[in-house]
Design a protein around this motif. Structure first.
Motif, PDB file in Angstrom:
ATOM      1  N   GLY A 116       0.898  -1.149   0.144  1.00  0.00           N
ATOM      2  CA  GLY A 116      -0.004   0.268   0.059  1.00  0.00           C
ATOM      3  C   GLY A 116       0.557   0.899  -0.431  1.00  0.00           C
ATOM      4  N   GLN A 117      -0.192   2.584   0.354  1.00  0.00           N
ATOM      5  CA  GLN A 117       0.804   3.219   0.022  1.00  0.00           C
ATOM      6  C   GLN A 117       0.952   4.170   1.704  1.00  0.00           C
ATOM      7  OE1 GLN A 117      -2.387   3.756   0.345  1.00  0.00           O
ATOM      8  NE2 GLN A 117      -2.728   4.914   1.443  1.00  0.00           N
ATOM      9  N   GLY A 118       1.148   3.634   2.572  1.00  0.00           N
ATOM     10  CA  GLY A 118       1.343   3.902   3.554  1.00  0.00           C
ATOM     11  C   GLY A 118       0.545   4.523   4.729  1.00  0.00           C
ATOM     12  N   THR A 119       0.340   4.815   5.623  1.00  0.00           N
ATOM     13  CA  THR A 119      -0.572   5.639   6.717  1.00  0.00           C
ATOM     14  C   THR A 119       0.749   6.424   7.794  1.00  0.00           C
ATOM     15  OG1 THR A 119      -2.265   6.032   7.515  1.00  0.00           O
ATOM     16  CG2 THR A 119      -0.914   3.893   8.056  1.00  0.00           C
ATOM     17  N   GLN A 120       0.633   7.525   7.911  1.00  0.00           N
ATOM     18  CA  GLN A 120       1.204   7.668   8.910  1.00  0.00           C
ATOM     19  C   GLN A 120       0.854   8.214  10.726  1.00  0.00           C
ATOM     20  OE1 GLN A 120       4.713   9.666   8.741  1.00  0.00           O
ATOM     21  NE2 GLN A 120       4.493   9.916  10.633  1.00  0.00           N
TER      22      GLN A 120
END
Length: 125
Positions: A116-120
């Protein structure tokens, strides 16, 4: 083409909880291992947790064991990561990943095909 989308990150205080979600589309993933990795600033990406499709169990990094809970829903092609008692050192971008690693390589990011694009996630003092 499998697509993974993470959500649920944010800014919290030490001791708080967050739940991350990972929604998959583009294919059935019941035969794949799903995992969470994270990358803190200026550090390498590291393994957090994974549900092995072959062993049918969940594995955790020592740093999160007892605080994080990985859940997978094959019917919905999704996974979640419940994070409790968060600490500043948990601050990172969290990524969902899918692959077919052998058990001995479960923690190796190179064994995962889709990301995935990632989540902070940011944990303040």
């Amino acid at each position: 083409q499998v697509r993974l989308v993470e959500a649920g990150g944010g800014l919290v205080q030490t001791g708080d909880s967050l739940t991350l979600s990972c929604e998959a589309s583009g294919g059935a993933l019941s035969g794949y291992t799903m995992a969470w990795f994270r990358q803190a600033p200026a550090k390498d990406r590291e393994f957090v947790a994974a549900f092995s499709a072959t062993a049918r169990r969940t594995y955790y990094a020592e740093a999160v064991k007892g605080r994080f809970t990985f859940a997978r829903d094959n019917a919905k092609n999704s996974a979640s990561l419940q994070m409790n008692n968060l600490r500043p050192e948990d601050t990172a971008v969290y990524y969902c990943a899918v692959g077919r690693p052998i058990l001995s390589s479960l923690r190796d990011e190179d064994m995962y095909y889709y990301w995935g694009q990632g989540t902070q996630v940011t944990v303040s003092l």
